[in-house]
Design an enzyme around this catalytic site. Structure first.
Site, PDB file in Angstrom:
ATOM      1  N   SER A  78       0.837  -1.192   0.000  1.00 51.05           N
ATOM      2  CA  SER A  78       0.000   0.000   0.000  1.00 51.05           C
ATOM      3  C   SER A  78       0.871   1.241   0.000  1.00 51.05           C
ATOM      4  O   SER A  78       2.044   1.202   0.383  1.00 51.05           O
ATOM      5  CB  SER A  78      -0.886   0.018   1.245  1.00 51.05           C
ATOM      6  N   ASP A  79       0.285   2.364  -0.442  1.00 50.99           N
ATOM      7  CA  ASP A  79       0.898   3.640  -0.117  1.00 50.99           C
ATOM      8  C   ASP A  79       0.762   3.832   1.389  1.00 50.99           C
ATOM      9  O   ASP A  79      -0.042   3.159   2.056  1.00 50.99           O
ATOM     10  CB  ASP A  79       0.217   4.769  -0.892  1.00 50.99           C
ATOM     11  N   TRP A  80       1.522   4.764   1.936  1.00 48.77           N
ATOM     12  CA  TRP A  80       1.594   4.929   3.383  1.00 48.77           C
ATOM     13  C   TRP A  80       0.250   5.434   3.909  1.00 48.77           C
ATOM     14  O   TRP A  80      -0.215   6.502   3.530  1.00 48.77           O
ATOM     15  CB  TRP A  80       2.733   5.863   3.740  1.00 48.77           C
ATOM     16  N   GLY A 132      -2.483   3.959   3.122  1.00 55.29           N
ATOM     17  CA  GLY A 132      -3.392   3.824   1.999  1.00 55.29           C
ATOM     18  C   GLY A 132      -4.205   2.546   1.990  1.00 55.29           C
ATOM     19  O   GLY A 132      -4.713   2.153   0.939  1.00 55.29           O
TER      20      GLY A 132
END
Length: 846
Positions: free
Chosen positions: A225-227, A229
């Site tokens: 995931s994005d941080w 996210g």
């Protein structure tokens, strides 16, 4: 790398709790280790223009290369591969196994806050340059992470906005660079986007992750995931997100165990995700990069030369009507004017930022080059262009004379009135629980703090000797995610009272005040006393001590400073006017509201052009800006953000040590309204949490051409000090599966060695579906000596002929005649030809 059988053997040894533990991060930059099963903690680092390492705060210095948009402008796959290798070496020096780069999101609009992080508006150029970058990084045993999958093309409401995009546009424009890079370079990791795509968050989007990425493209790497996210527990695991970052977990951990007990998810679902984490761990083991190793920097003469070459090769020459460039020995007095000249703006803002090992500003580079031709250089700012006040780093010193400031921490208020506006400075403070020096005044306290000693709710003091470099009144600014007071010589200058907007230390406005009658060279005691209790109670899900930003600038009267610059221009032989944006205006977390240059920049340009016709304008920005004075300027360059060596690289082009060869990787419109995405972009275009990609496949130059709308400067455009001739176009027959070759001659018809970027576009006027007038399908950079001719041969395949059929959900190459267009830009076509495909065929997958 371990075989599937070996991975299965490890899976059988792991407990359920161990497996769930592996599916989320350990803090900001690591995966969870399980030492008893020989599973170490893998380290990540932000990119994309360098490897920052594991700390926002007090990070180890790194080499900063030109921002990706500048690398895209080089159109040079060999150069980008070398840069990827150099960044890979920096990762190894920082004991980093995974680089969180490259970014290949499409620049729909000039206003995108992270537009500078991607390579191009064109999916082919974007994907090809990304593949070279990935290949270079991974030759060093470091995993590249292609991101953000997908349609993460604006910062406004980026965690929730739904990118409403047609299937065809999604495939041909937004997924295509990912598809190209995965096919050609196989990035070992992929990061999902924050946003929703057609209503479903990317991190739980089965169509994007399961159907396209994993099944259709057969991607075998890790999906993270994005941080922050990940917004679901069951859905993200089932969709294919292996790793939730950062840790501690918000959506997994005990929540995932609970869903397993409830049979909302199976152990087999978890095992699939864990297997990919274990594969990444194995790659990290094979790299030889130590786990939990030290962080260092790389700084060699060879690396500095690469940084300098990369900076020069990212500069696009847009106008040279009077042939002022390259600068000649006859210019003995050179005026350098403009707000972007004195400060080295190495990169855009946000997660792309890092602490450079060193920097060279345009003014420094020009002064050094001017010495070689015996010219004198004088400087004037003309007009400021900052959004936030410039940082204090050039003005602050510690008590012992070392650069920077001292940051001290207490878990309890050091004195009863520590945050009081009437602080009693006569009361000595107790010894801090922990302290550290810091060079800058933009302190992102997400890491770099001794968490074993300092509570996340704490008190802090930032103290330094402040030494202005000019007499006068100075504007002082402070922003903090909490309550803070700033004092100069124990006199209260600013009281920062926390508000909801003030929690965003990255993009919230400074509170400003004036310090009167400061004297150049005199030392003043500067002290900021802070409490982060307001921020700590805001519910942020991971350890974080807040964000503090302080700045200062001498107050100038804009009319006076412009008059001073005009006077300097009048008395000089040539003017180099360096203007543009900076990392205040182009940054993660905030899109621009318009294309305008800051403040009174346009007034300055107009006045300088009137004062001296020998004016060279250098614009520095990551994305297009309005240039109402462009028709009156004879000489214009686009410099982007050039990294450590931006000043020397620019000077090399200005003084002819390097013949410019870069081309625009995105279209510069005359007006924002001309951009194909207008008005469906950002906060002006959203409707009930949705942003409609109304332009469909007609993004960038495709949109300008279909509407017959001339831009200010077209895609692929860029001048050199050489001239080139194209001739002898030839094509081969197209094979049944779509393979064919195009060849042609390029001649350097000048007396100057140079490099030309030849671009090949394909058109399909007979298509059963609407198609762009033409599309970039290949490019090649050719170096030629004066009078030299080279034969260029380009191999193409079915990708050059195809479009996506969203009815039958497949790629189609239709029978018929295709146009071949070869030239120096999207609008400067020198050669035309045709190829014919006899029989239609379709396919899916890579």
């Amino acid at each position: 790398m371990s075989s599937d059988d070996e991975i299965d053997a490890v899976l059988k040894k792991l407990s359920v709790q161990d497996k769930i533990k592996l599916l989320t991060g350990l803090g900001w930059w690591h995966t969870e280790p399980i030492p008893e099963h020989d599973i170490p903690s893998v380290r990540f680092s932000d990119g994309p223009n360098g490897a920052r390492g594991t700390r926002f705060f007090n990070g180890v210095p790194s080499s900063c290369f030109p921002s990706p948009i500048g690398l895209g402008s080089s159109f040079d796959t060999h150069l980008v591969d070398r840069i990827g290798q150099a960044i890979g070496d920096e990762c190894r020096a920082k004991s980093t196994h995974v680089l969180l780069a490259p970014t290949v999101n499409t620049q729909r609009s000039p206003l995108g806050g992270r537009g500078f992080e991607s390579f191009s508006e064109d999916p082919h150029l974007n994907g090809i340059i990304a593949a070279s970058y990935i290949g270079g990084v991974q030759t060093k045993g470091v995993s590249a992470t292609i991101k953000h999958f997908v349609a993460n093309d604006q910062e406004f409401e980026r965690f929730s906005i739904s990118s409403e995009v047609s299937e065809r546009a999604l495939r041909e424009i937004y997924l295509k660079p990912f598809q190209i890079a995965i096919k050609k370079a196989n990035p070992w990791a992929l990061m999902t986007a924050y946003n929703r795509v057609n209503g479903i968050h990317a991190s739980e989007n089965n169509k994007l992750l399961q159907d396209i990425l994993l099944k259709e493209w057969k991607y075998k790497g890790l999906v993270m995931s994005d941080w922050t996210g990940v917004y679901s527990t069951v859905e993200s695991v089932k969709a294919g997100v292996d790793l939730e970052m950062p840790g501690p977990s918000v959506m997994r951990g005990q929540a995932l165990l609970r869903t397993l007990v409830a049979h909302k998810i199976t152990l087999n679902d978890i095992d699939k995700r864990v297997a990919n984490v274990l594969k990444l761990v194995d790659r990290a083991k094979e790299s030889g990069i130590p786990f939990s190793g030290p962080e260092g920097s790389v700084d060699t003469p060879e690396l500095r030369q690469l940084l300098r070459a990369a900076a020069a090769d990212s500069v696009v020459l847009l106008k040279n009507d009077k042939h002022i460039l390259p600068l000649k020995n006859s210019y003995k007095k050179i005026a350098v004017i403009g707000p972007n000249a004195k400060v080295a703006i190495t990169s855009g803002g946000g997660s792309a930022g890092l602490l450079p090992t060193y920097t060279v500003s345009p003014l420094q580079g020009i002064r050094e080059a001017a010495r070689a031709i015996g010219a004198d250089v004088e400087y004037a700012i003309g007009t400021p262009s900052h959004k936030y006040l410039p940082g204090l780093q050039q003005y602050i010193w510690q008590v012992d004379g070392q650069p920077g400031a001292l940051m001290e921490f207490w878990n309890e208020a050091p004195t009863p009135n520590f945050i009081s506006t009437s602080n009693d400075f006569g009361t000595p403070l107790p010894r801090p629980i922990w302290s550290t020096p810091t060079l800058g005044s933009n302190c992102v306290l997400f890491d770099g703090i001794d968490a074993e000693k300092v509570n996340t709710t704490c008190y802090m003091r930032y103290s330094a000797k402040f030494k202005p470099d000019e007499d006068g009144d100075w504007e002082i600014g402070l922003n903090f995610t909490g309550h803070a007071n700033l004092f100069i010589d124990q006199k209260l200058i600013i009281e920062f009272v926390p508000t909801a907007s003030g929690v965003d230390g990255f993009n919230a406005p400074d509170v400003r005040a004036v310090a009167k009658d400061l004297r150049a060279g005199q030392e003043y005691d500067l002290e900021i006393r802070m409490s982060n209790a307001f921020f700590a109670s805001s519910g942020i899900p991971f350890p974080c001590w807040g964000v503090m930003r302080a700045g200062a600038v001498k107050i100038v009267d804009a009319d006076v400073s412009i008059r001073e610059a005009v006077a300097l221009a009048h008395e000089s032989d040539v003017v180099i006017l360096v203007i543009g944006l900076n990392n205040d205006w182009e940054t993660e977390g905030a899109d621009r509201q318009d294309m305008e240059l800051p403040g009174r920049t346009n007034d300055l340009v107009a006045e300088i052009l009137r004062a001296n016709t020998n004016t060279v304008i250098v614009n520095q920005s990551g994305t297009p800006v309005s240039m109402p004075w462009a028709s009156k300027a004879s000489t214009l360059l686009q410099a982007f953000y050039g990294g450590n060596e931006l000043g020397n690289g620019l000077a090399d082009v200005l003084f002819g040590l390097v013949n410019p060869s870069a081309k625009l990787p995105l279209t510069f419109p005359i007006r924002l309204e001309d951009n194909p995405s207008y008005p469906s972009y950002g906060d002006n275009g959203q409707e009930s949490g949705k942003i409609y990609y109304n332009e469909g496949i007609f993004v960038g130059y495709r949109g300008y051409e279909i509407r017959k709308l001339a831009p200010l400067f077209p895609f692929g455009f860029g001048l050199t000090y050489s001239t080139f001739e194209y001739s002898n176009l030839a094509t081969t027959e197209v094979s049944p599966d779509g393979h064919f070759n195009v060849s042609f001659d390029i001649k350097n018809s000048s007396r100057v060695p140079g490099r030309e970027v030849a671009q090949l576009y394909v058109s399909d006027a007979q298509s059963s579906r609407p198609r762009p007038i033409k599309e970039l399908k290949a490019f090649v950079k050719v170096a030629l000596n004066p009078g030299e001719t080279k034969r260029v041969d380009i191999a193409l395949d079915r990708e050059a002929l195809s479009f996506y059929n969203e009815v039958d959900m497949c790629w189609v190459a239709e029978s018929g005649t295709f146009g071949i267009h070869v030239g120096a830009s999207s609008t400067d076509v020198r050669l035309k030809g045709e190829v014919k495909l006899d029989k239609t065929f379709t396919w899916t997958g890579l």
